[in-house]
Design an enzyme around this catalytic site. Structure first.
Site, PDB file in Angstrom:
ATOM      1  N   THR A 126       0.730  -1.308  -0.062  1.00  0.00           N
ATOM      2  CA  THR A 126       0.041   0.040   0.107  1.00  0.00           C
ATOM      3  C   THR A 126       0.757   1.279   0.205  1.00  0.00           C
ATOM      4  OG1 THR A 126      -1.876  -1.089   1.012  1.00  0.00           O
ATOM      5  CG2 THR A 126      -1.859   1.330   1.310  1.00  0.00           C
ATOM      6  N   THR A 137       1.733  -4.639   4.196  1.00  0.00           N
ATOM      7  CA  THR A 137       1.634  -4.843   5.453  1.00  0.00           C
ATOM      8  C   THR A 137       1.369  -6.283   5.946  1.00  0.00           C
ATOM      9  OG1 THR A 137      -0.320  -3.891   5.739  1.00  0.00           O
ATOM     10  CG2 THR A 137       1.510  -2.436   6.180  1.00  0.00           C
ATOM     11  N   ASP A 138       0.586  -7.054   5.057  1.00  0.00           N
ATOM     12  CA  ASP A 138      -0.129  -8.203   5.264  1.00  0.00           C
ATOM     13  C   ASP A 138       0.652  -9.023   5.653  1.00  0.00           C
ATOM     14  OD1 ASP A 138      -2.325  -6.773   4.662  1.00  0.00           O
ATOM     15  OD2 ASP A 138      -2.785  -8.069   2.895  1.00  0.00           O
ATOM     16  N   LYS A 156       0.444  -7.809  12.693  1.00  0.00           N
ATOM     17  CA  LYS A 156      -0.658  -6.842  12.378  1.00  0.00           C
ATOM     18  C   LYS A 156      -2.026  -7.278  13.163  1.00  0.00           C
ATOM     19  CE  LYS A 156      -2.622  -4.949   8.074  1.00  0.00           C
ATOM     20  NZ  LYS A 156      -2.688  -5.187   6.579  1.00  0.00           N
ATOM     21  N   GLU A 172      -1.910 -29.214  27.687  1.00  0.00           N
ATOM     22  CA  GLU A 172      -3.063 -29.482  26.650  1.00  0.00           C
ATOM     23  C   GLU A 172      -2.796 -30.736  25.814  1.00  0.00           C
ATOM     24  OE1 GLU A 172      -5.803 -28.102  26.134  1.00  0.00           O
ATOM     25  OE2 GLU A 172      -5.761 -26.721  27.224  1.00  0.00           O
ATOM     26  N   SER A 194       1.796  -7.951  -0.767  1.00  0.00           N
ATOM     27  CA  SER A 194       2.642  -9.115   0.050  1.00  0.00           C
ATOM     28  C   SER A 194       2.004 -10.138   0.517  1.00  0.00           C
ATOM     29  CB  SER A 194       2.980  -8.308   1.448  1.00  0.00           C
ATOM     30  OG  SER A 194       2.029  -8.053   2.337  1.00  0.00           O
ATOM     31  N   TYR A 235      -8.211   0.607  -3.413  1.00  0.00           N
ATOM     32  CA  TYR A 235      -7.281   1.166  -3.980  1.00  0.00           C
ATOM     33  C   TYR A 235      -6.444  -0.020  -4.851  1.00  0.00           C
ATOM     34  CZ  TYR A 235      -4.808   0.057   0.073  1.00  0.00           C
ATOM     35  OH  TYR A 235      -4.295  -0.780   1.066  1.00  0.00           O
TER      36      TYR A 235
HETATM   37  N1  GLN Z   1      -1.823  -2.061   3.912  1.00  0.00           N
HETATM   38  C1  GLN Z   1      -1.100  -2.878   2.970  1.00  0.00           C
HETATM   39  O1  GLN Z   1       0.047  -2.927   2.737  1.00  0.00           O
HETATM   40  C2  GLN Z   1      -2.032  -4.026   2.518  1.00  0.00           C
HETATM   41  C3  GLN Z   1      -1.844  -3.972   1.104  1.00  0.00           C
HETATM   42  C4  GLN Z   1      -1.499  -5.317   0.314  1.00  0.00           C
HETATM   43  N2  GLN Z   1      -2.597  -6.268   0.715  1.00  0.00           N
HETATM   44  C5  GLN Z   1      -0.288  -5.791   1.181  1.00  0.00           C
HETATM   45  O2  GLN Z   1       0.117  -6.510   1.732  1.00  0.00           O
HETATM   46  O3  GLN Z   1       0.727  -5.621   0.109  1.00  0.00           O
END
Ligand code: GLN
Length: 331
Positions: free
Chosen positions: A15, A95-96, A168, A288, A62, A29
Site C-alpha cells: 500500500t 503490511t499483510d 498486524k 494440553e 505482500s 485502491y
Molecule cells: N496495507 C497494506 O500494505 C495492504 C496491501 C496489500 N494487501 C499488501 O499487503 O501488500
C-alpha cells in the site's frame, strides 16, 4: 559537516506504493503501483536524515510473497549490508505479510547494520496518507547508529518494533501493528527513543545465514476450530510437507480427531509444530497435549505464520525434533 549516512530503500510494493481513484479512497485502491523513484522524489525531507538511494526489488502485494521472494530479498539485503558504503537498509513492504518477511530476515541476515521494514495502511493518494511519515521515520531509524545490533525492525505509526514479535493486529487502522511484549521504542521527528531490547537470538547471533540457504522446505499451516475435520492435515501430508504448524485453539489445544492425524504424520517423519490461533500468550510444552510423548514441537509465543518461518529456516539445518524445539525456545 559530516556526510549523511547512506540508506538504501529496497521497494517491494504494498500500500505504501498504492494508488486510489480519489483522495476519499482510503481502503479501495490498487497496491504496488508507484515506483520507488517516485516515492523518494515525493519526500525531499529524506535528505535531512540520510543520503538515500532506491532499488525496485519487486512490485507486489505482500500476500503474494513466496519463499522465492524471501530468498531473493534476503540475498539482496545481505549483499548490501556487506557494502562499506551502505549504513542502513529500508524495505518498503505490504503490511499483510510484513511480519513474516521481517522475522525471516531477522533470523538469516548476519549484520549489525539497521534493517527496517515499513509500509502504510493508506495509499499515498488518500487523505491523511500515512506512508510518507512512516517512510521518513523508517529512513531516519535506518540512518541511526543506535538502531544497529537490535535485529530487523519494523517501523510503523511512530513505533519501532522487533521483527520477531510484531504482528498486524488491526486491518483497517493506521495503528495496525502490535508486539505482545511492547514496541522497542518510538521515532519522533527523526529521533529514536528506546525502551527495551530483544532477548531472542537474531542477525549476528543467529546460527542461520541467508548466504547458505538455497531453498526452503515446504511447511504449511492448518487451523483449529470447532468441528474440525482432518482433510487439510492429510492433504498437506500427501503433498510432502516437511512440517505442519497447527494453529490450535486456546493454549494450542488440538481436537481429538486431529490428534490422531497429526500423530500419523509424525510417525512418517513430518514435524508437528503446536501453536495457537489466539493472538497473544504462548504455548506451554506438555500442557494440553503430551508433546514429549508425541515428539511434537511447541511454537513458544510465535504466531502460526511466524512459527512457519522459523520451522522452514530451522529445517535447512536439522531434522531433529529436539533441535527444532531448542531453536523455538532460542529464536
Ligand atoms: N496495507 C497494506 O500494505 C495492504 C496491501 C496489500 N494487501 C499488501 O499487503 O501488500
Amino acid at each position: 559537516q559530516a556526510a549523511k549516512p547512506h540508506v538504501v530503500v529496497l521497494a517491494t510494493g504494498g500500500t505504501i506504493a498504492g494508488a486510489g481513484a480519489s483522495a476519499a479512497n482510503s481502503a479501495t485502491y490498487a497496491a504496488a503501483k508507484v515506483p520507488v523513484d517516485k516515492l523518494l522524489a515525493g519526500l525531499p525531507e529524506l535528505s535531512n536524515v540520510a543520503k538515500v538511494s532506491g532499488e525496485q526489488v519487486f512490485q507486489i502485494a505482500s500476500e503474494s510473497f513466496t519463499n522465492d521472494h524471501l530468498l531473493k530479498l534476503g540475498q539482496r539485503v545481505s549483499a548490501l549490508a556487506k557494502q562499506a558504503d551502505v549504513d542502513g537498509i529500508v524495505i518498503t513492504h505490504g503490511t499483510d505479510t510484513m511480519e513474516e518477511t521481517a522475522y525471516f530476515l531477522n533470523l538469516t541476515v548476519r549484520t549489525a547494520k539497521p534493517i527496517v521494514l515499513v509500509g502504510s495502511m493508506r495509499p499515498g493518494t488518500a487523505l491523511s496518507a500515512d506512508g510518507a511519515l512512516n517512510l521518513y521515520s523508517a529512513v531516519s531509524v535506518a540512518a541511526s547508529k543506535d538502531a544497529g545490533g537490535k535485529g530487523v525492525l519494523v517501523s510503523m505509526n511512530d513505533e519501532i518494533h522487533t521483527g520477531r514479535d510484531v504482528h498486524k493486529h488491526v486491518n483497517i487502522k493506521t495503528e495496525a501493528f502490535k508486539s505482545q511484549w511492547g514496541p522497542l521504542g518510538m521515532v519522533v521527528e527523526g529521533k529514536n527513543y528506546w525502551f527495551r531490547a530483544p532477548v531472542k537470538r537474531h542477525t549476528l547471533q543467529s546460527e542461520f545465514n541467508i548466504d547458505d540457504i538455497k531453498a526452503l522446505p515446504a511447511v504449511d499451516i492448518v487451523y483449529g476450530y470447532g468441528n474440525m475435520n482432518t482433510t487439510g492435515i492429510e492433504a498437506y501430508h500427501r503433498a510432502g510437507v516437511k512440517a505442519l504448524v497447527h494453529a490450535g485453539t486456546g493454549n494450542g489445544s488440538v481436537a481429538a480427531q486431529a490428534v490422531e492425524s497429526l500423530k500419523a504424520l509424525r510417525a512418517k517423519g513430518v514435524h508437528v509444530i503446536r501453536s495457537s490461533r489466539v493472538p497473544d500468550g504462548f504455548v506451554i510444552r506438555n500442557a494440553e497435549q503430551p508433546d514429549d510423548q508425541y515428539d511434537w514441537v511447541v511454537a513458544h509465543d510465535l504466531r502460526p505464520q511466524k512459527a512457519r518461518i522459523l520451522a522452514m529456516v530451522a529445517l535447512t539445518k536439522t531434522n531433529d525434533s529436539k533441535e527444532l524445539q531448542r531453536i523455538f525456545w532460542e529464536y
